[in-house]
Design a protein around this motif. Structure first.
Motif: not given
Ligand code: URP
Ligand code: ZN
Ligand code: ZN
Length: 460
Positions: A300-301, A303-305, A356-358, A361
């Motif tokens: 999950w991190a 993806i956001n990175q 967890k994600i926008s 995203k």
């Protein structure tokens, strides 16, 4: 024919606004507030998210594998995809070792031609790179529009190529503007561990998991990154599952290498404790196996990175009876799990709804990035004037329950039986036509088109 979608919340990878979308024929021709156009059909989208159709670039339909065939054919699999808001899939052709790429393409066309309902394309898996196959690469890219080439660093004796072949293939693919996909796990280490467990009489699905520890994936991902860096060939790691492998990618970025990464929905939300229930665990026997909670956090991190670019499925379903082929020996359980229909709704519910994600995203990893990486953007993967009208109307509040008794995939169990999700696909348009409305599929096999793809970019 023209369609007007009124007052929806349009969400792309970058935008989020209320407007109307006007479609003429297969493409979007206008977007704006209160469009004054005459349409053959008007759809009221107030309260709905209007987003680009999902793209699942990792599916295996009607595929010969481990002594059987995956149980969804091109018709059932692409219909299930549409029900779940995925309007385009990329499937894998597997070259037979000793045969040509052309022969494999013809074999796959024989099963898929005229049978798809969603749009589709193929990656070409090169399992035997030699002087003859080398000559076929340019033709696949320029004539067939197949611009990505899959490689396996595992499944020795059937699919695996060695590093010498990998380097040669990378150089040829780079020369002609393609990309290499990789199943990055260390096949020799895995084969050693499988043999060891079997010799010790450890035969349950748990030992499938224990035969593919994190290091087997981390090592191969790092080795692949090094070879891609050396050759300058764009690379894409499929179904990345764990912290060690993602750290290998992170290291590659330190030397300014761009390496694309795909994970699959199951690795974000399921974990290896499912293998503890004796043979029931066979439902989730796939390669790589499910990992640990800490790996879910890493993904999950990631993806956001921006390190993990795509969330796919690796949809490779088998009926329970097929899974029973391995009831006395985990190494004979056909590897794969069904998810083509569930990916978008699971990712929204577990990712967006749980914070967890926008939403942007979500669209980026479920659709836009795959279109960009695999040479289809902006025809696919966004809502813009000139793009194909592949559009999902999504109710972000509706709750529903996943079950094998209601899904459309040709498989007699669900990996997510009884899960309650928030957010549901309501209406799907593919190239301007309403193909799904309120759980009903309105088109038949043959509607899906083969999409020739452009040369790929190493930047998105
Ligand atoms: O278990 C899996 N992943 N089955 C399909 C083949 C592959 O390795 O992608
Ligand atoms: Zn794989
Ligand atoms: Zn796969």
């Amino acid at each position: 024919m023209s369609v007007l979608i009124k007052n929806g919340r349009i969400v792309t990878a970058t935008d989020d606004y209320i407007a109307d979308v006007f479609i003429e024929g297969e493409v979007i021709t206008a977007i704006g507030k209160n469009l004054s156009v005459k349409a053959d059909t008007t759809i009221n989208a107030s309260g709905k998210i209007v987003m680009p159709g999902g793209i699942d670039p990792h599916v295996h339909l009607d595929m010969p594998f481990m002594g059987t065939y995956s149980s969804d054919n091109y018709e059932t699999g692409t219909r299930a995809a549409l029900h779940g808001g995925t309007t385009m899939v990329i499937d894998f052709i597997l070259q037979k070792q000793g045969n040509s790429l052309r022969a494999a393409l013809e074999e796959w066309k024989g099963r898929s031609d005229g049978n798809c309902i969603s749009d589709y394309s193929f990656h070409m898996a090169v399992t035997d790179f030699n002087g003859d196959t080398k000559k076929e690469i340019q033709e696949m890219i320029e004539k067939e529009g197949i611009t990505s080439f899959k490689t396996f660093m595992a499944y020795k004796g059937a699919l695996m190529i060695d590093d010498r072949q990998m380097i040669g293939l990378m150089q040829e693919v780079k020369k002609h503007g393609g990309l290499i996909n990789v199943h990055a796990t260390n096949g020799d280490m895995i084969d050693y561990l499988i043999a060891k467990h079997k010799a010790e009489g450890k035969l349950s699905p748990l030992y499938h998991y224990l035969s593919q520890p994190e290091v087997t994936e981390a090592e191969a991902s790092g080795r692949f990154a090094d070879m891609a860096n050396y050759t300058g060939c764009p690379g894409y790691i499929v179904h990345l599952t764990c912290e060690g492998a993602l750290n290998a990618v992170r290291n590659a970025t330190r030397r300014n290498q761009k390496l694309f990464v795909e994970t699959c929905i199951q690795y974000l939300i399921l974990d290896a404790s499912l293998y503890e229930n004796n043979f029931e665990g066979a439902k989730w026997v796939m390669s790589p196996p499910l990992r640990e909670k800490k790996d879910q956090d890493t993904l999950w991190a990631g993806i956001n990175q921006g390190l993990v670019n795509v969330v796919a499925t690796d949809h490779c379903p088998f009926m329970w009876e097929q899974k029973l082929m391995g009831k006395d020996d985990f190494s004979k359980i056909p590897n794969g799990h069904p998810a083509i229909e569930n990916r978008m709704e699971l990712l929204f519910s577990e990712g967006v709804d749980k914070g967890k994600i926008s939403l942007n995203k979500f669209v980026e990893v479920a659709s836009t990035n795959a279109a960009k990486i695999f040479g289809m953007f902006p025809k696919k993967g966004t809502i813009a004037v000139g793009s194909d009208a592949d559009i999902v109307l999504f109710d972000p509040n509706e709750k529903h329950i996943l079950s094998a008794s209601t899904h459309h995939m040709n498989v007699d169990y669900s990996g997510y039986e009884g899960w309650e999700l928030t957010g549901k696909v309501k209406t799907v348009l593919l190239r301007g036509k309403v193909v799904i409305n309120n759980n009903e599929c309105l088109v038949s096999k043959g509607y899906g088109q083969f999409i020739k793809r452009n040369k790929v970019s190493s930047i998105i």
